[in-house]
Design an enzyme around this catalytic site. Structure first.
Site: not given
Ligand code: AMP
Length: 409
Positions: A285, A385, A7, A332, A91, A210-211, A180, A241
């Site tokens: 978080r 992925e 990636n 998330i 990717r 996620g983000n 995605h 965003r």
């Molecule tokens: P990703 O882009 O899939 O890596 O997701 C990142 C997001 O997941 C960030 O906003 C993190 O704060 C959130 N995240 C990871 N672990 C937790 C958790 N235990 N509780 C709430 N959000 C989380």
């Protein structure tokens, strides 16, 4: 067969080496700060301490060479020689309307990906650097590309067209593409397997939260509609965003705040969402922590975030005339029981019954978080992925090898 998954970003390159006989990860890692003074290569092999190497890596070809050196390293490596890498899967974010599925790379595929640079200026050129870098280092190894947009190419025009002059679609291909796709594809297949029901029989909404975040309506195994649009800005509220908003906000803000178009674009992509509303962070978080400490802006951000996911699920239930399964995935979606609860508590009208204990249980496995009598199954499915990219690459290379062996010489 060993498959290397790549990636490539503009200044980073992530990799995972899979042994496809067991679908296990032999090693994985990341090269960061490519093109800067000191680049960092982090390499992980299960059960061994992480290796960190700092060096000067000015471009992607050197980055790939460093990765191959690490994979074959006498102490930290997992293979004896690069000959043990039989295929490479990349990717690629944008496949436009050209690519409806993963493909093996040839000169024509590279040309088509280049034609799509305009649609994904931040991503596709970087992916191309990764492809060329692998080609230079491993000229005889077949490479495949797996597109984030391909899964959504099954959407009907009612879902993918914008109600703007059609000439813009015809001339410039302005339409919803969705992103995605690899994740939505992977989790929908995994969910159906988990439930022991054919994917083709299900009406599903998968929520990649996620983000970046997107919801997809998956009707009988195919993407029917999705929340991200021509770019990943549309749809749900995200870390930084804005997601959906009235397009008239753009010229209005430009006039009132004396901003340029680029500044507003950057505001909507990088300074909005959870970050803007909470005033705390783009990281869920930290937003939850601030909310628990009584920060009202953080609470508002959290509630808006959940509300928008619920609205999309409701809209997609209507779009598909029913709903059997909701899947939560990504950072998330997989980890925040609080967010899942907030989304689900407004969906009881669908006959959805959340099981509090199941929702709160910590696990890295696919699991159901609704009661046995719930009319809609809600699952948490850890996304993967890279595995889907490895599987697609493996399948394409096997197919090509078979076709070659059947061709009379
Ligand atoms: P990703 O882009 O899939 O890596 O997701 C990142 C997001 O997941 C960030 O906003 C993190 O704060 C959130 N995240 C990871 N672990 C937790 C958790 N235990 N509780 C709430 N959000 C989380």
């Amino acid at each position: 067969m060993n498959v290397l998954v790549i990636n490539a970003g503009s200044s980073s390159l992530k990799y995972q080496l899979y042994d496809m006989s067991t679908e296990s990860v032999l090693a994985k890692g990341l090269v960061e700060r490519i093109g800067m003074d000191s680049s960092i290569l982090t390499h992980e092999v299960e059960g061994q301490p992480e290796v960190r190497e700092v060096s000067e890596i000015l471009e992607h070809t050197t980055a790939v060479r460093k990765v191959l050196d690490m994979l074959t390293h006498r102490k930290f490596g997992v293979i004896d020689s690069v000959d043990e890498i039989q295929a490479v899967g990349h990717r690629v974010v944008h496949g436009g309307e050209t690519f409806r599925e993963s493909v093996l790379i040839d000169a024509n595929v590279k040309l088509e990906i280049r034609k799509l640079f305009d649609l994904a200026p931040l991503h596709n050129p970087a992916h191309m650097m990764g492809i060329v870098a692998v080609e230079t280092n491993l000229p005889d190894v077949p490479q495949a590309v797996v597109f984030d947009t391909a899964f959504h190419q099954t959407m009907p025009p009612t879902s993918y067209l914008y109600a703007i002059p059609m000439v813009l679609y015809r001339k410039h291909k302005i339409r919803r593409y969705g992103f995605h796709g690899t994740s939505h594809d992977y989790v929908s297949q995994t969910a159906a397997e988990f439930l022991g029901r054919p994917l083709e029989s299900l009406k599903m909404v998968s929520c990649h939260i996620g983000n970046g975040a997107s919801c997809t309506a998956i009707l009988h195994g195919k993407s029917y509609d999705t929340s991200m649009g021509m770019t990943p800005l549309e749809g749900l509220m995200m870390g930084t965003r804005s997601g959906d908003l009235d397009p008239a906000v753009v010229p209005f803000t430009i006039n009132k705040e004396d901003l340029t178009l680029n500044e507003v674009n950057s505001m909507l992509n990088k300074h909005s969402g959870l970050l803007a509303v909470s005033g705390v962070s783009s990281d869920m978080r930290e937003v939850v922590q601030a909310m628990n400490e009584g920060n009202e802006s953080a609470r508002l951000a959290f509630e808006m975030y959940a509300y928008r996911i619920r609205k999309y699920i409701g809209a997609y239930a209507a779009a598909m005339n029913g709903l059997d399964v909701i899947v939560f995935t990504a950072g998330i979606g997989e980890n925040s029981d609080l967010l899942r609860k907030k989304v689900c508590e407004g969906l009881t009208f669908l006959g959805l019954e959340l099981d509090e204990e199941r929702n709160q249980a910590r696990s890295k496995q696919t699991r159901r978080i609704t009661t046995d009598s719930s009319k809609v199954d809600v699952l948490v499915v850890p996304t993967n992925e890279e595995l889907l990219i490895a599987r697609d690459t493996y399948r394409l290379v096997q197919k090509a090898a078979m076709a070659k062996s059947e061709t009379p010489s």
